[in-house]
Design an enzyme around this catalytic site. Sequence first.
Site, PDB file in Angstrom:
ATOM      1  N   ASN A  16       8.782  25.104   6.269  1.00  0.00           N
ATOM      2  CA  ASN A  16       8.557  23.642   6.789  1.00  0.00           C
ATOM      3  C   ASN A  16       9.119  23.670   8.152  1.00  0.00           C
ATOM      4  O   ASN A  16      10.003  22.888   8.393  1.00  0.00           O
ATOM      5  CB  ASN A  16       9.118  22.612   6.027  1.00  0.00           C
ATOM      6  CG  ASN A  16       8.056  21.927   4.953  1.00  0.00           C
ATOM      7  OD1 ASN A  16       6.760  22.137   5.142  1.00  0.00           O
ATOM      8  ND2 ASN A  16       8.448  21.605   3.746  1.00  0.00           N
ATOM      9  N   LYS A  62       0.889  20.494   8.524  1.00  0.00           N
ATOM     10  CA  LYS A  62       1.915  20.210   7.688  1.00  0.00           C
ATOM     11  C   LYS A  62       2.852  18.947   7.738  1.00  0.00           C
ATOM     12  O   LYS A  62       2.857  18.309   6.763  1.00  0.00           O
ATOM     13  CB  LYS A  62       2.637  21.734   7.200  1.00  0.00           C
ATOM     14  CG  LYS A  62       3.467  21.488   6.264  1.00  0.00           C
ATOM     15  CD  LYS A  62       2.936  21.072   4.979  1.00  0.00           C
ATOM     16  CE  LYS A  62       3.692  21.541   3.423  1.00  0.00           C
ATOM     17  NZ  LYS A  62       4.943  20.703   3.533  1.00  0.00           N
ATOM     18  N   LYS A 102      14.439  15.554   3.200  1.00  0.00           N
ATOM     19  CA  LYS A 102      14.597  16.953   4.026  1.00  0.00           C
ATOM     20  C   LYS A 102      14.158  16.789   5.615  1.00  0.00           C
ATOM     21  O   LYS A 102      14.668  17.551   6.103  1.00  0.00           O
ATOM     22  CB  LYS A 102      13.947  18.144   3.422  1.00  0.00           C
ATOM     23  CG  LYS A 102      14.379  18.272   2.138  1.00  0.00           C
ATOM     24  CD  LYS A 102      14.409  19.894   1.689  1.00  0.00           C
ATOM     25  CE  LYS A 102      14.575  20.125   0.154  1.00  0.00           C
ATOM     26  NZ  LYS A 102      13.675  19.739  -0.733  1.00  0.00           N
ATOM     27  N   HIS A 138       0.900  16.112   6.921  1.00  0.00           N
ATOM     28  CA  HIS A 138       0.689  16.090   5.343  1.00  0.00           C
ATOM     29  C   HIS A 138       1.921  15.497   4.884  1.00  0.00           C
ATOM     30  O   HIS A 138       1.984  14.651   3.759  1.00  0.00           O
ATOM     31  CB  HIS A 138       0.375  17.529   4.929  1.00  0.00           C
ATOM     32  CG  HIS A 138       0.630  17.854   3.324  1.00  0.00           C
ATOM     33  ND1 HIS A 138       1.866  17.824   2.930  1.00  0.00           N
ATOM     34  CD2 HIS A 138      -0.141  17.739   2.184  1.00  0.00           C
ATOM     35  CE1 HIS A 138       1.686  17.941   1.656  1.00  0.00           C
ATOM     36  NE2 HIS A 138       0.414  18.101   1.351  1.00  0.00           N
ATOM     37  N   ASN A 139       3.050  15.939   5.169  1.00  0.00           N
ATOM     38  CA  ASN A 139       4.147  15.268   4.471  1.00  0.00           C
ATOM     39  C   ASN A 139       4.625  14.002   4.987  1.00  0.00           C
ATOM     40  O   ASN A 139       5.164  13.155   3.964  1.00  0.00           O
ATOM     41  CB  ASN A 139       5.298  16.242   5.253  1.00  0.00           C
ATOM     42  CG  ASN A 139       5.524  17.775   4.065  1.00  0.00           C
ATOM     43  OD1 ASN A 139       4.582  18.095   3.997  1.00  0.00           O
ATOM     44  ND2 ASN A 139       6.680  17.926   3.929  1.00  0.00           N
ATOM     45  N   GLY A 182       9.475  31.955  -2.128  1.00  0.00           N
ATOM     46  CA  GLY A 182       9.266  33.156  -1.726  1.00  0.00           C
ATOM     47  C   GLY A 182       8.940  34.052  -2.830  1.00  0.00           C
ATOM     48  O   GLY A 182       7.951  34.930  -2.573  1.00  0.00           O
ATOM     49  N   SER A 199       1.785  24.080   1.408  1.00  0.00           N
ATOM     50  CA  SER A 199       2.066  22.889   0.418  1.00  0.00           C
ATOM     51  C   SER A 199       1.465  23.175  -0.830  1.00  0.00           C
ATOM     52  O   SER A 199       0.931  23.829  -1.276  1.00  0.00           O
ATOM     53  CB  SER A 199       1.326  21.721   1.020  1.00  0.00           C
ATOM     54  OG  SER A 199       1.573  20.830  -0.052  1.00  0.00           O
ATOM     55  N   GLY A 200       2.602  22.481  -1.748  1.00  0.00           N
ATOM     56  CA  GLY A 200       2.210  22.811  -3.402  1.00  0.00           C
ATOM     57  C   GLY A 200       3.364  22.759  -4.281  1.00  0.00           C
ATOM     58  O   GLY A 200       3.510  23.191  -5.254  1.00  0.00           O
ATOM     59  N   GLY A 245      12.566  36.851   1.906  1.00  0.00           N
ATOM     60  CA  GLY A 245      12.927  35.435   1.095  1.00  0.00           C
ATOM     61  C   GLY A 245      12.679  35.496  -0.096  1.00  0.00           C
ATOM     62  O   GLY A 245      11.521  35.028  -0.592  1.00  0.00           O
ATOM     63  N   VAL A 249      12.080  31.462   4.185  1.00  0.00           N
ATOM     64  CA  VAL A 249      13.459  31.244   4.328  1.00  0.00           C
ATOM     65  C   VAL A 249      13.513  29.636   4.528  1.00  0.00           C
ATOM     66  O   VAL A 249      12.708  29.085   5.166  1.00  0.00           O
ATOM     67  CB  VAL A 249      14.455  32.218   5.127  1.00  0.00           C
ATOM     68  CG1 VAL A 249      14.222  33.693   4.693  1.00  0.00           C
ATOM     69  CG2 VAL A 249      13.992  31.852   6.596  1.00  0.00           C
ATOM     70  N   GLU A 290       2.564  12.169   2.404  1.00  0.00           N
ATOM     71  CA  GLU A 290       3.152  12.398   1.124  1.00  0.00           C
ATOM     72  C   GLU A 290       4.239  11.220   0.762  1.00  0.00           C
ATOM     73  O   GLU A 290       4.373  10.705  -0.090  1.00  0.00           O
ATOM     74  CB  GLU A 290       3.477  13.744   1.152  1.00  0.00           C
ATOM     75  CG  GLU A 290       4.554  14.142  -0.109  1.00  0.00           C
ATOM     76  CD  GLU A 290       5.383  15.514  -0.059  1.00  0.00           C
ATOM     77  OE1 GLU A 290       4.467  16.355   0.243  1.00  0.00           O
ATOM     78  OE2 GLU A 290       6.507  15.573  -0.073  1.00  0.00           O
ATOM     79  N   SER A 329      20.295  39.685   0.448  1.00  0.00           N
ATOM     80  CA  SER A 329      21.120  40.180  -0.517  1.00  0.00           C
ATOM     81  C   SER A 329      20.077  40.949  -1.446  1.00  0.00           C
ATOM     82  O   SER A 329      19.157  39.902  -1.933  1.00  0.00           O
ATOM     83  CB  SER A 329      21.948  38.974  -1.199  1.00  0.00           C
ATOM     84  OG  SER A 329      21.336  38.269  -2.098  1.00  0.00           O
TER      85      SER A 329
END
Length: 490
Positions: A113, A193, A271, A196-197, A25, A139-140, A20, A85, A200, A46
């Site tokens: 995620n 994670k 998201k 964490h979000n 990535g 994360s970051g 990815g 990805v 956030e 691709s």
Amino acid sequence: MTQQETTDDTRAVANIGVVGMAVMGSNLARNLASREGNTVAIFNRSYEKTQTVLDEHPEAEFAPAHGYEEFAASLTKPRTAIIMVQAGRGTDAVIDELTRVFEPGDIIVDGGNALFTDTIRREKAVRETGINFVGAGISGGEEGALKGPSIMPGGSAEAWETLGPILKSIAAVAEGEPCVTHVGTDGAGHFVKMIHNGIEYVDMQLIGEAYDLIRRGTGKTPAEIADIFAEWNRGELESYLIEITAEVLRQSDSASGRPLVDVILDAAGAKGTGAWTVQTALDLGIPVSGIAEAVFARSLSSKPAQRAGASDLPGPSEQVSVDDQDAFVEDVRRALYASKIIAYSQGFDAIVAGAEQYGWDIKKGDIAKIWRGGCIIRAQFLNRITDAYAEDPGLVALILAPYFREAIEGAQDAWRRVIVHAVEAGIPTPAFSSSLAYYDGLRADRLPAALIQGQRDYFGAHTYKRIDKPGTFHTLWSGDRTEIEATDAH
Ligand code: 6PG
């Protein structure tokens, strides 16, 4: 994989691979390539994107692959590949391809995620092939991926042995320690994670409410409020999100010259990881009210028709004003700190409950440690959380640790004043208010839950317990209203 490919070891030049080549990535691949001794196999569906990465970064030690076979052949064993990805169906497709060309003992890492229950499912399926599957929260953002993220890997201890040193080499470093730890088995990393979000989300909402209160309460300009946030960033609120808030507020729009914050449409996107946190917490029965309010506040902001229709609904009939602006700003700062403590306390409650439900041995202090650097919620005060769990590993709620108890004690009068002002002035502060309500709920001597139990027993014979004797009871509401001891709970 063909015999030719499995045995052609001369092509195995890379110790790690990334699938990815979108921004996250390619940045992670560049980060890996920048570390001593790493050669990074890179692959994208691709090849064009792979070529762009190669062209733009000729300095990096990349081994580009045109297909999955070539990608696998370019990796030394145990082969280790990180999938970067977009979470969802694309991840399953890449996993299928990698399991086709990898061998038992190899390691597939999903750095997206992903929803932790998907990770649990994928880990189980991939394990059957003898290949290790690790769901790792990273994360970051783009910069973190490039310069050093906070990494939350799950998966087996065996996979961690190979993966640990690689991840430690690319993670952010906070106070001399890499911001990565083996969180727990299967989906533990993605679970943490997700939390964490969620934190956030509430952190950002609280900061938004603080800004709104100051702007509407004092009439200060965004640039002036930027100075306030910059100042706050030198104290106990010091954090990445406070720091970037000052930058965003200071920015003016090049086209109109107006503060950028005034020309950005006030409809917040999402998201979905915040919603996942709340859905999961509902299933676990853990009140993460701050996170929930933060998610709902974004939803409310994104309802243009309803907002337009409601815009002429009446607000408070009396104008309230702020007499002492400096004192008010200081009150808001304290209210923000107290609410933030509640947010983290709720988040860690969800981690504890998740760990119990899914059988993970999650070290709470270590989680706070790896959030000190690299991630979006990085903050000075995470050290206090690590300390709190070190002092008392059995702490039943973060807010009960002496440091946080005192911090809230010092802030609570200001907290209440700010919310009173918000209510009187008609300024929405769902996260501030719900945090205080949670605090008052938790510390209450008696809750109206007793009345709710009475109501439940009235309409559904759901029974209740008494404070003065053991057993389960039911009142014969439609009969003579005597109380009977109920043997079966309904
Ligand atoms: C991070 C971020 C990152 C991202 C999320 C949340 O830790 O680097 O949390 O994962 O910002 O996608 O974004 P939304 O606000 O769009 O849900």
